[in-house]
Design an enzyme around this catalytic site. Structure first.
Site, PDB file in Angstrom:
ATOM      1  N   ASN A 181      -0.152   4.218  -0.651  1.00 17.14           N
ATOM      2  CA  ASN A 181      -0.984   5.307  -0.146  1.00 17.14           C
ATOM      3  C   ASN A 181      -0.903   6.562  -1.010  1.00 17.14           C
ATOM      4  O   ASN A 181      -1.024   7.684  -0.516  1.00 17.14           O
ATOM      5  CB  ASN A 181      -0.657   5.622   1.309  1.00 17.14           C
ATOM      6  N   ASP A 214       0.860  -1.180   0.000  1.00 18.47           N
ATOM      7  CA  ASP A 214       0.000   0.000   0.000  1.00 18.47           C
ATOM      8  C   ASP A 214       0.899   1.233   0.000  1.00 18.47           C
ATOM      9  O   ASP A 214       1.474   1.581   1.014  1.00 18.47           O
ATOM     10  CB  ASP A 214      -0.903  -0.028   1.232  1.00 18.47           C
ATOM     11  N   HIS A 265      -9.358  -1.812   1.644  1.00 21.47           N
ATOM     12  CA  HIS A 265      -8.509  -2.223   0.524  1.00 21.47           C
ATOM     13  C   HIS A 265      -8.949  -3.604   0.057  1.00 21.47           C
ATOM     14  O   HIS A 265      -9.402  -4.428   0.846  1.00 21.47           O
ATOM     15  CB  HIS A 265      -7.038  -2.342   0.944  1.00 21.47           C
TER      16      HIS A 265
END
Length: 135
Positions: free
Chosen positions: A29, A27, A124
């Site tokens: 982000n 991830d 997610h």
């Protein structure tokens, strides 16, 4: 996040300079391109799609020579994260925050990539890449 990105970049460059083939995934982000989030215009000033974050990814790809594995095989708008607000998941109003970043030597090993949406585990979704790597 910015401090981490500043510190991890030279590490990635050093690992690549050692001649190792790498798959760096997780991830991140942040989104790289407009295609990577549904409402990119409205999010240009939000963390995850700020100009300096996108520039860092440009630097990783263009200067350091890493590759967004998923974008090697798919040019469609695909998301891996959805806000828990409203009906973002149901309406597929998401962001592609999860990446597999590889060294160029692995490009020909990329076979497939997809987001698993059959079940919902969190905000997610599992982002799966299939590689054919001979050991």
């Amino acid at each position: 996040k910015d401090d981490f990105l500043e510190k991890i970049y030279p590490h990635f460059v050093e690992l690549k300079a050692q001649g190792r083939e790498l798959i760096i995934c997780g991830d991140w982000n942040m989104c790289h391109r407009e295609i990577d989030l549904k409402n990119w215009r409205a999010n240009r000033k939000n963390s995850g799609f700020l100009p300096h974050e996108r520039a860092w990814l440009d630097k990783l790809y263009d200067e350091a020579g890493f590759v967004d594995a998923f974008r090697q095989i798919n040019t469609e708008a695909v998301y891996t994260w959805w806000s828990n607000r409203g009906q973002a998941y149901a309406n597929n109003v998401g962001w592609r925050l999860d990446y597999h970043v590889v060294t160029p030597g692995l490009i020909n090993s990329i076979r497939d990539g997809w987001v698993y949406r059959e079940e919902r585990f969190s905000d997610h979704a599992p982002f799966i890449m299939d590689y054919d790597i001979s050991l």
